[in-house]
Design a protein around this motif. Structure first.
Motif, PDB file in Angstrom:
ATOM      1  N   ARG A 198      -0.118   2.815 -12.835  1.00 36.26           N
ATOM      2  CA  ARG A 198       0.646   2.734 -14.075  1.00 36.26           C
ATOM      3  C   ARG A 198      -0.071   3.364 -15.261  1.00 36.26           C
ATOM      4  O   ARG A 198       0.312   3.149 -16.392  1.00 36.26           O
ATOM      5  CB  ARG A 198       0.997   1.289 -14.410  1.00 36.26           C
ATOM      6  N   GLU A 206       2.254   2.702  -3.077  1.00 39.46           N
ATOM      7  CA  GLU A 206       2.214   1.518  -3.929  1.00 39.46           C
ATOM      8  C   GLU A 206       3.597   0.862  -3.870  1.00 39.46           C
ATOM      9  O   GLU A 206       4.594   1.515  -3.614  1.00 39.46           O
ATOM     10  CB  GLU A 206       1.893   1.954  -5.345  1.00 39.46           C
ATOM     11  N   PHE A 207       3.618  -0.434  -4.105  1.00 39.62           N
ATOM     12  CA  PHE A 207       4.903  -1.125  -4.178  1.00 39.62           C
ATOM     13  C   PHE A 207       5.258  -1.315  -5.644  1.00 39.62           C
ATOM     14  O   PHE A 207       4.509  -1.940  -6.386  1.00 39.62           O
ATOM     15  CB  PHE A 207       4.834  -2.464  -3.445  1.00 39.62           C
ATOM     16  N   LEU A 208       6.377  -0.755  -6.004  1.00 43.09           N
ATOM     17  CA  LEU A 208       6.734  -0.738  -7.413  1.00 43.09           C
ATOM     18  C   LEU A 208       7.481  -2.003  -7.796  1.00 43.09           C
ATOM     19  O   LEU A 208       8.130  -2.646  -6.978  1.00 43.09           O
ATOM     20  CB  LEU A 208       7.632   0.463  -7.719  1.00 43.09           C
ATOM     21  N   ARG A 209       7.397  -2.315  -9.060  1.00 39.56           N
ATOM     22  CA  ARG A 209       8.190  -3.420  -9.592  1.00 39.56           C
ATOM     23  C   ARG A 209       9.646  -2.998  -9.631  1.00 39.56           C
ATOM     24  O   ARG A 209       9.965  -1.817  -9.629  1.00 39.56           O
ATOM     25  CB  ARG A 209       7.705  -3.757 -10.995  1.00 39.56           C
ATOM     26  N   TYR A 210      10.484  -3.983  -9.717  1.00 36.61           N
ATOM     27  CA  TYR A 210      11.903  -3.633  -9.603  1.00 36.61           C
ATOM     28  C   TYR A 210      12.347  -2.745 -10.750  1.00 36.61           C
ATOM     29  O   TYR A 210      13.205  -1.888 -10.598  1.00 36.61           O
ATOM     30  CB  TYR A 210      12.756  -4.911  -9.500  1.00 36.61           C
ATOM     31  N   ALA A 211      11.733  -2.935 -11.927  1.00 38.18           N
ATOM     32  CA  ALA A 211      12.169  -2.155 -13.081  1.00 38.18           C
ATOM     33  C   ALA A 211      11.585  -0.746 -13.071  1.00 38.18           C
ATOM     34  O   ALA A 211      12.009   0.096 -13.851  1.00 38.18           O
ATOM     35  CB  ALA A 211      11.785  -2.873 -14.367  1.00 38.18           C
ATOM     36  N   ALA A 264       9.075   1.548  -0.675  1.00 37.45           N
ATOM     37  CA  ALA A 264       9.842   0.355  -0.332  1.00 37.45           C
ATOM     38  C   ALA A 264      10.444  -0.230  -1.597  1.00 37.45           C
ATOM     39  O   ALA A 264       9.815  -0.266  -2.649  1.00 37.45           O
ATOM     40  CB  ALA A 264       8.924  -0.662   0.324  1.00 37.45           C
ATOM     41  N   THR A 265      11.643  -0.653  -1.468  1.00 33.94           N
ATOM     42  CA  THR A 265      12.305  -1.241  -2.631  1.00 33.94           C
ATOM     43  C   THR A 265      12.413  -2.743  -2.453  1.00 33.94           C
ATOM     44  O   THR A 265      12.596  -3.232  -1.341  1.00 33.94           O
ATOM     45  CB  THR A 265      13.723  -0.679  -2.776  1.00 33.94           C
ATOM     46  N   PRO A 266      12.302  -3.461  -3.527  1.00 35.37           N
ATOM     47  CA  PRO A 266      12.648  -4.877  -3.441  1.00 35.37           C
ATOM     48  C   PRO A 266      14.171  -5.014  -3.450  1.00 35.37           C
ATOM     49  O   PRO A 266      14.885  -4.028  -3.636  1.00 35.37           O
ATOM     50  CB  PRO A 266      12.041  -5.460  -4.713  1.00 35.37           C
ATOM     51  N   ASP A 267      14.646  -6.201  -3.223  1.00 41.76           N
ATOM     52  CA  ASP A 267      16.075  -6.430  -3.334  1.00 41.76           C
ATOM     53  C   ASP A 267      16.390  -6.570  -4.821  1.00 41.76           C
ATOM     54  O   ASP A 267      15.954  -7.517  -5.470  1.00 41.76           O
ATOM     55  CB  ASP A 267      16.427  -7.707  -2.569  1.00 41.76           C
ATOM     56  N   PHE A 268      17.133  -5.587  -5.315  1.00 43.03           N
ATOM     57  CA  PHE A 268      17.315  -5.564  -6.768  1.00 43.03           C
ATOM     58  C   PHE A 268      18.196  -6.697  -7.276  1.00 43.03           C
ATOM     59  O   PHE A 268      18.198  -6.999  -8.453  1.00 43.03           O
ATOM     60  CB  PHE A 268      17.904  -4.219  -7.192  1.00 43.03           C
ATOM     61  N   HIS A 305       1.216  -4.861  -5.880  1.00 40.32           N
ATOM     62  CA  HIS A 305       2.259  -5.671  -5.262  1.00 40.32           C
ATOM     63  C   HIS A 305       2.426  -5.390  -3.787  1.00 40.32           C
ATOM     64  O   HIS A 305       3.510  -5.577  -3.239  1.00 40.32           O
ATOM     65  CB  HIS A 305       3.573  -5.455  -5.987  1.00 40.32           C
ATOM     66  N   TYR A 335       5.859 -10.725  -4.378  1.00 41.55           N
ATOM     67  CA  TYR A 335       7.295 -10.512  -4.551  1.00 41.55           C
ATOM     68  C   TYR A 335       7.760 -11.102  -5.868  1.00 41.55           C
ATOM     69  O   TYR A 335       8.626 -10.541  -6.536  1.00 41.55           O
ATOM     70  CB  TYR A 335       8.057 -11.145  -3.389  1.00 41.55           C
ATOM     71  N   MET A 392       6.899  -8.683  -8.378  1.00 42.03           N
ATOM     72  CA  MET A 392       7.678  -7.462  -8.211  1.00 42.03           C
ATOM     73  C   MET A 392       9.063  -7.655  -8.820  1.00 42.03           C
ATOM     74  O   MET A 392       9.641  -6.744  -9.392  1.00 42.03           O
ATOM     75  CB  MET A 392       7.795  -7.157  -6.714  1.00 42.03           C
ATOM     76  N   GLU A 393       9.547  -8.858  -8.726  1.00 45.37           N
ATOM     77  CA  GLU A 393      10.920  -9.124  -9.142  1.00 45.37           C
ATOM     78  C   GLU A 393      11.020  -9.719 -10.538  1.00 45.37           C
ATOM     79  O   GLU A 393      12.102  -9.814 -11.085  1.00 45.37           O
ATOM     80  CB  GLU A 393      11.572 -10.111  -8.155  1.00 45.37           C
ATOM     81  N   TRP A 428      11.431  -4.690   7.836  1.00 41.37           N
ATOM     82  CA  TRP A 428      11.627  -4.224   6.467  1.00 41.37           C
ATOM     83  C   TRP A 428      11.096  -2.803   6.280  1.00 41.37           C
ATOM     84  O   TRP A 428      11.826  -1.902   5.881  1.00 41.37           O
ATOM     85  CB  TRP A 428      10.944  -5.197   5.495  1.00 41.37           C
ATOM     86  N   LEU A 429       9.815  -2.602   6.608  1.00 41.92           N
ATOM     87  CA  LEU A 429       9.168  -1.368   6.178  1.00 41.92           C
ATOM     88  C   LEU A 429       9.222  -0.254   7.217  1.00 41.92           C
ATOM     89  O   LEU A 429       9.185   0.908   6.846  1.00 41.92           O
ATOM     90  CB  LEU A 429       7.715  -1.653   5.814  1.00 41.92           C
ATOM     91  N   ASN A 447      15.508  -6.094   4.665  1.00 43.84           N
ATOM     92  CA  ASN A 447      15.020  -5.752   3.336  1.00 43.84           C
ATOM     93  C   ASN A 447      13.852  -6.639   2.958  1.00 43.84           C
ATOM     94  O   ASN A 447      13.338  -7.408   3.773  1.00 43.84           O
ATOM     95  CB  ASN A 447      16.147  -5.798   2.300  1.00 43.84           C
ATOM     96  N   ALA A 448      13.438  -6.491   1.736  1.00 41.95           N
ATOM     97  CA  ALA A 448      12.209  -7.151   1.301  1.00 41.95           C
ATOM     98  C   ALA A 448      12.302  -8.663   1.424  1.00 41.95           C
ATOM     99  O   ALA A 448      11.286  -9.337   1.601  1.00 41.95           O
ATOM    100  CB  ALA A 448      11.909  -6.765  -0.134  1.00 41.95           C
ATOM    101  N   ASN A 449      13.509  -9.177   1.347  1.00 35.92           N
ATOM    102  CA  ASN A 449      13.652 -10.636   1.382  1.00 35.92           C
ATOM    103  C   ASN A 449      13.217 -11.223   2.718  1.00 35.92           C
ATOM    104  O   ASN A 449      12.809 -12.377   2.790  1.00 35.92           O
ATOM    105  CB  ASN A 449      15.104 -11.022   1.135  1.00 35.92           C
TER     106      ASN A 449
END
Lengths: 745, 659
Positions: A580, A607-612, A707-711, B358, B367, B370-371, B467-468, B474-476
């Motif tokens: 970042r 890297e795993f990004l934050r949802y935003a 990878a995306t989180p569940d938005f 994360h 998570y 991340m969320e 997931w990956l 998914n991530a959940n």
């Protein structure tokens, strides 16, 4: 009619003439220069020249590249006429001494198209027949947007004093106050401020999202990029490092594309806009259909030899690669200006000092076994099928034309003849035949010269010579169907970079560099700029050389073993990334042994990004900007090699390393010669590659899947996690305060 | 155990068995390292390696440390460039590798592991060759951890038994069993194969525990501060460690005295009263010891922490080891302003606290953060950190009488709630938990928690893959399994806490104290304490002689876990003994006591026999008062009888503390 009225009628044309004379270019500039002279110590000299390069490519496509160059010696913010005011003023505002912006879409195929830049020797006809090198074509062809600039750190005085203070503070044991903000990799805040102002205003000017270029995408290369005013090829020794008072910032925006909204402001910056001159050919409809298209803007602040600021040079270019053979039903590669740009050139820009169209003759690809067809001419001789025609041919240049028209009686219509021929009425008859003859000779000579020359130069300012509109056509009358060449002569150096691996967690960067020269090593700088969300493991960097195999007898080539065993990765410099905050920058100096491939692998983690932090189309992936490969120096003694080549006198593959490498010297005495199987003939050696210096090679940008989180899960994640924590916390609390006692009922 | 208070080798658990366990674990590890693909397939598993402790990032840290980045402008604070007196080789300034945001390992590890990592890197370059250094090293970490666990168990058990006055009849395989369980725990094994730094952290933590349990405040402080510098979270354990050290210092003194007296009583009677007088009052000595241990710990812990920080900074500021270490330390102190050179702290500890990476792991943080909505981020980071830190003090207060169990509980909570947990943290927790074998019998749902552990162990790789890699989940999916991990770990911690409380209740149950005092009315208060000690010795002997049939009581409320199976009979006795030992200890340590004379000792022996009978009677009563165990009373009846019958046998194995 009274006398007074007559007088006024006679006087009427005068103001009109004056008005028109203001519009005409040469007197206008002259008069304005006179004006300026009062304000300025030196004369305001400005010039605008434009040129168009049309180059048929070996694979049937056509490269067209427009160049608009404006020179000015003005340093002021307003005292200039031709310089594009919005562009120059914002460059001045951000205290940049060089700005290079390019926006491209599509892929430049180095393998079949070669270097986009062609250099020509141009005769300066006005001045004593001097020859100057002219480079046409744009080498900033990275997909997406690329911006680099050299920014002043601050006024030179302040910077040096700050430097001195810093040096003092660090050397003294007491430790005086040090600028806390400036880490070894951070951009100084003032420079960054200027950079942001530059990107923002360029974004506004060219309608591109350059505003997104911030610290996270901007790097400060060590040696990869250099001041254009200095030697354009980086040198091997560490002298390329920038001096303190200026910073070079470079950034890619690979996801940016180019379209009409970028072209329109581009045209507006030109002196004649898009209405006259070569710029009138820049028609968005045809250009943006092309397989590759892109524009570039370069602003250079020139320094006079005395050290004073010497004005500005603004170069704007537009480049497109058309594919006439591909797009049509009948696969023919014929083209004309009308077919490419939708209209012929009908108006010339009066403000342009020079306006040329340069058409290169097609360089025919090697048909399989090659042979010694160095020039297009020889190719034509051997194979009439590929004979092409150009229509019209360049008209006689003015200095020849004047001579010819002096003597021509038949074309007595022109005013030149009237002006100059009057005196020669007496010896008309005698001169007539003489001039006629001479004229024909000149014509013939010119025609022969044109036929022989590898490229045709048209003066687009003199459209009258082509009946008012210029529509150059190139046809291959005897070629019914364009056959795609089976093998195209590769450039001396090719580079490609791919991402391998599976899954969204990690992957591998695989860079392949190929040296196509048979006898010469090449050295390159591999410049990689990885965004922070890709974390490469530098310790996994693995280098491998895969050499082509020669046979000593047949190829006349010998490969020394140490050519391959001595280290290929000679130097590795990097600026680490911080999530970042800033990207990773790698500059690796790599030696490419002759006729071999060098492979580089490097693991990376995503890297795993934050949802935003995900863009709206998160599943498309993230663009990794192109890597750039900078060839370090001209391959040595190229011509000499070709001559000494002899089947029974093998030359050894050149050990192109700078003298002083210990391992190399040691192995030289060892004379371990590797023999190998053959397949090539010695005579191929100089012809199998296209020659020419490539300043830099861009690889393609790549997409990396993160990878995306569940938005839609934000609330749920917060609720679930909090519940589990609260549950355990509550139970622990319960356990903490609970005491076990007997209860007697 | 150099200054062991237990000179008799017979008191140690069987050495050959221990060596067998250690060597078999070592060989197993080496085989897995060299003969299978497990190390390569495991070293990037999110369950085993986080960015904070993964082997690959450790290698990267090592590599970057030796190949530092090239600064755009030389920073004002490198060691080599700042002062000519210290720079020798490098003309060009290099900056700390910790400017890179990708490395999170403590600088202390870099010089320690420099050579093995070099060897490993070179073996990576030449893909064919197999290196042995890191496999041996990482196996050794595990073996040492197991050995320390073993020693902790031996020490605590010995101290218990000394207080009980019983040495012979305790189950010698207990310590070996603990070592075995730790070494062959799949979590430990996998972490070792993954070569994450967690085995090192566990080793250092267990070293600190061992030092605390043997009352060595200096080495405890050093190893604890090392542990803190490696993983930061051990700082939450610092009060518990100090308390453990404090208590054990006193107990140790008492035990040594007890041993000394026993020896004197066995070997040479008389002759040495003068010497014991010269040593001063026992209680004074105990108090002195405790205070000394505490003050040494309190002083050396901050000192060694600061020293470690200075050392870390010097290492971080000395990329590629341009200067020798002492020089680097001197230079980093003198040359570099204190406001600079802290990038390493930001990378190592800032990441742990702020959870800025994360990458999925077993924890609950990744998570969530991340969320989380951006404007709540700082608040929740604060909350999560405070939440975890808030356990430290309550645990200290609640388990002040059993700090080792407090350590266990807290390690469980940290394993669940830390920002980058791995299964290695759980293996540490399980290892520590196995020290408390006596609470297993009271666990309410060991089946459930062990099943949850198994469930998570198998499902988390599966869901991670879905997931990956496969992209069909998914991530959940993975998030859900981390929640279950947390629930499972939390449940085990809670269960352990509950059963510990239950055990305490068993021990501290309001027994009719009047009877005891009646039985020993002739003696003073101290005599009462002795009586109980004596009583327990008898009881243990009785149980030992009785065999497995008599103690069905211990199995009635739980599944048979490995530990309990072997331990049931002894566990019972130790419960009882613990209760009385505790009381004795309380009375001994709580009040001023004088050293006893030879005369009183002879009196004691007389009272002992009486009290044995009295104790039996009391026991019977106590048992019947337990509502839930109807048949326990019957068992107890038997026990009583058996005791009478087998008294002659037992006498040979009974050693009475005669002070």
């Amino acid at each position: 009619m009274s006398k007074g009225m007559k007088k006024s009628l006679l006087l009427l044309p005068l103001p009109i003439f004056l008005i028109f004379s203001l519009l005409l270019p040469p007197p206008t500039i002259a008069s304005l220069q006179d004006e300026v002279q009062h304000h300025h110590p030196h004369q305001l000299e400005e010039s605008f020249s434009e040129s168009l390069l049309l180059r048929p490519l070996p694979d049937g496509r056509l490269q067209s590249s427009f160049h608009f160059t404006i020179h000015s010696n003005s340093n002021s913010t307003s005292h200039f006429n031709l310089l594009p005011r919005p562009l120059v003023q914002l460059v001045q505002h951000s205290r940049a001494s060089e700005v290079h912006l390019s926006l491209n879409a599509g892929r430049w195929r180095y393998e079949s198209w070669g270097d986009p830049v062609r250099s020509f020797r141009v005769e300066d006809h006005g001045q004593d027949g001097e020859w100057t090198d002219q480079e046409l074509g744009e080498d900033s062809i990275a997909s997406g947007a690329e911006l680099w600039a050299i920014l002043d750190v601050e006024g030179g005085e302040k910077a040096t004093s700050a430097d001195r203070r810093r040096r003092n503070s660090s050397s003294s044991r007491t430790g005086l106050a040090v600028d806390d903000e400036e880490g070894p990799f951070t951009i100084p805040s003032k420079v960054y401020h200027d950079w942001k102002s530059l990107t923002s205003s360029l974004a506004g000017l060219f309608c591109a999202s350059l505003d997104a270029l911030d610290q996270r995408t901007t790097v400060q290369p060590f040696r990869a990029f250099r001041r254009k005013s200095l030697a354009s090829v980086p040198r091997i020794d560490g002298e390329g490092r920038r001096r303190q008072p200026e910073r070079l910032l470079h950034a890619f925006l690979p996801s940016e594309s180019i379209c009409t909204e970028n072209l329109t402001p581009f045209l507006k910056l030109l002196p004649c806009k898009g209405s006259a001159g070569l710029a009138s050919l820049l028609d968005p409809h045809s250009l943006f259909q092309a397989a590759f298209h892109g524009m570039a803007v370069h602003v250079l602040k020139k320094t006079a030899p005395s050290g004073a600021e010497g004005g500005y040079e603004v170069t704007m270019s537009f480049q497109a690669v058309f594919s006439p053979a591909v797009t049509r039903d009948i696969s023919r590669r014929d083209w004309s200006i009308r077919s490419l740009f939708g209209k012929p050139l009908a108006k010339s820009c009066p403000l342009a000092k020079e306006s040329t169209i340069r058409v290169m003759r097609p360089e025919e690809a090697d048909p399989g076994d090659g042979g010694a067809k160095a020039t297009a001419q020889e190719a034509e001789e051997t194979d009439s099928k590929h004979r092409h025609q150009v229509e019209p041919l360049p008209a006689l240049p003015p200095w020849l034309e004047t001579r010819s028209k002096i003597g021509s009686r038949e074309d007595a219509s022109s005013r030149i003849k009237r002006d100059q021929g009057e005196d020669e009425d007496e010896d008309e008859d005698a001169a007539d035949s003489e001039w006629e003859e001479r004229n024909q000779m000149i014509q013939l000579e010119w025609r022969q010269q044109v036929e022989r020359s590898p490229d045709l130069v048209y003066d687009a300012k003199r459209l009258s010579a082509y009946n008012g509109s210029l529509d150059i056509q190139m046809t291959w009358p005897e070629e019914l169907n364009f056959e795609y060449p089976k093998s195209v002569r590769p450039p001396p150096l090719t580079a490609s970079r791919i991402l391998t691996g599976h899954g969204q967690e990690r992957g591998k960067i695989h860079l392949t560099l190929r040296n196509n020269l048979l006898t010469e090593d090449q050295r390159v700088i591999y410049f990689e700029q990885l965004p922070w969300f890709v974390k490469p493991y530098l310790h996994t960097l693995r280098v491998e050389v895969r050499a082509d195999e020669f046979d000593e007898e047949e190829d006349g080539l010998v490969r020394f073993k140490d050519d391959l065993t001595s280290p290929v990765l000679e130097k590795l410099e990097y600026q680490p990334s911080v999530p970042r905050q800033r990207p990773l920058e790698i500059e690796a100096e790599i030696r490419l042994p002759a006729s071999s491939e060098v492979h580089l692998w490097m693991d990376y983690d995503n890297e795993f990004l934050r949802y935003a932090e995900h863009p709206p189309d998160a599943h498309r992936g993230f663009d990794i900007p192109p890597a750039i490969v900078f060839p370090l120096e001209e391959p040595l003694s190229r011509s000499a090699k070709g001559k000494t080549l002899h089947p029974d006198r093998p030359i050894r593959a050149r050990l192109g390393l700078a003298a002083g490498s210990k391992g190399r010297r040691k192995n030289d005495h060892g004379t371990q010669i590797q023999k190998a199987t053959m397949k090539r003939k010695a005579s191929d050696h100089d012809h199998h590659v296209t020659r020419g210096r490539i300043k830099r090679i861009y690889t393609l940008p790549r997409l990396v899947q993160l990878a995306t989180p569940d938005f839609s899960f934000c609330y749920m994640a917060i609720i679930f996690s909090s519940t589990v924590i609260a549950l355990i916390f509550g139970s622990v609390l319960n356990g903490m305060v609970r005491r076990f006692t007997d209860i007697y009922i | 155990m150099g200054e062991s208070p237990f000179p008799l080798a017979s008191r140690q658990p069987s050495r050959p068995t221990l060596y067998l366990i250690l060597s078999s674990a070592f060989i197993l590890r080496l085989l897995l390292f060299t003969r299978t693909q497990l190390p390569t397939s495991l070293h990037q598993r999110p369950e085993l390696a986080t960015p904070i402790n993964g082997f690959k990032s450790l290698l990267e840290a090592h590599y970057l440390h030796n190949h530092p980045p090239t600064p755009i402008q030389p920073p004002s604070y490198t060691l080599s460039s700042s002062s000519s007196s210290y720079s020798h080789s490098h003309s060009q300034a290099s900056v700390s590798a910790y400017h890179s945001g990708t490395i999170h390992h403590s600088p202390l590890l870099l010089p320690l592991l420099s050579h093995p990592l070099d060897v490993h890197l070179s073996s990576l370059r030449h893909a064919s060759s197999q290196e042995w250094v890191t496999p041996i090293l990482w196996s050794a970490f595990d073996l040492l951890s197991a050995y320390f666990l073993h020693s902790i168990c031996t020490v605590t058990q010995n101290s218990k038994l000394i207080r009980q006055g019983v040495i012979w009849p305790w189950d010698r395989s207990r310590s070996n069993l603990i070592a075995f369980l730790y070494l062959f725990n799949p979590y430990t094994l996998a972490s070792c194969l993954a070569r994450s730094t967690s085995p090192i952290e566990n080793l250092v933590f267990l070293t600190a525990t061992f030092c605390a349990a043997t009352a060595r405040p200096l080495s405890m402080a050093i190893s604890l501060s090392f542990s803190i510098l490696l993983g930061l979270y051990p700082i939450l354990f610092a009060p518990l460690f100090l308390l453990l050290c404090y208590r054990r210092a006193g107990e140790n003194e008492w035990e040594m005295e007890a041993t000394r007296l026993r020896h004197r009583s066995i070997e040479a009677k008389g002759n040495d009263g003068g010497r014991s007088r010269r040593r001063g009052f026992l209680s004074d000595r105990i108090r002195k010891r405790k205070r000394l241990a505490l003050s040494v710990g309190l002083v050396t812990l901050p000192v060694s922490l600061v020293g470690g920080i200075i050392l870390s900074r010097a290492i971080a500021l000395n990329p590629a080891n341009e200067l020798s270490l002492p020089r680097a330390i001197a230079a980093s102190i003198h040359e570099v302003d204190w406001r600079h050179g802290w990038e390493w702290a930001e990378r190592v500890y800032g990441t742990i606290i702020l959870a800025s990476d994360h990458t999925p792991n077993l924890g609950m943080w990744w998570y969530f953060f991340m969320e989380i909505f951006e404007h709540f981020r700082s608040f929740f980071i604060l909350t999560f950190n405070i939440h975890l830190a808030s356990y430290s003090l309550p645990v200290l207060i609640k388990y002040r009488r059993d700090p080792l169990f407090g350590l266990t509980v807290l390690s469980g909570l940290v394993a669940v709630f830390k920002s980058y947990p791995t299964v290695a943290d759980h293996s540490l927790f399980l290892g520590l938990l196995s020290l408390h074998g006596d609470i297993f019998q009271y666990m309410r749902y060991p089946l459930v928690s062990s099943l949850i552990y198994i469930y998570c162990t198998f499902l988390s790789p599966t869901l991670h893959h879905l997931w990956l890699s496969a992209g069909s989940g998914n991530a959940n999916f993975y998030y859900a399994i981390t929640l279950v991990w947390a629930l499972g770990g939390g449940m085990l911690v809670l269960d352990a806490m509950w059963s510990w409380g239950r055990l305490q209740w068993e021990l501290e149950r309001p027994t009719p104290k009047s009877k005891v005092s009646n039985a020993s009315s002739a003696a003073d208060k101290n005599g009462g304490a002795r009586l109980q000690v004596q009583d327990d010795g008898a009881q243990v002997a009785a149980n030992g002689g009785q065999g497995a049939g008599g103690d069905s009581r211990h199995h009635d409320d739980e599944e048979e876990e490995e530990e309990e199976g072997k331990e049931g009979d002894r566990g019972y006795s130790s419960d009882e003994s613990l209760r009385d030992a505790k009381r004795a200890e309380r009375e001994l340590f709580g009040e001023e006591q004088e050293e006893e004379d030879e005369e009183t000792r002879t009196k004691r022996t007389r009272v002992e026999t009486e009290s044995a009978n009295g104790g039996k009677g009391r026991r019977k009563e106590a048992r019947t008062s337990v509502a839930e165990e109807g048949k326990a009373s019957l068992v107890e009846e038997k026990t009583g009888k058996a005791l009478g019958e087998e008294q002659s046998l037992d006498l040979s194995e009974r050693i009475v503390v005669q002070i």
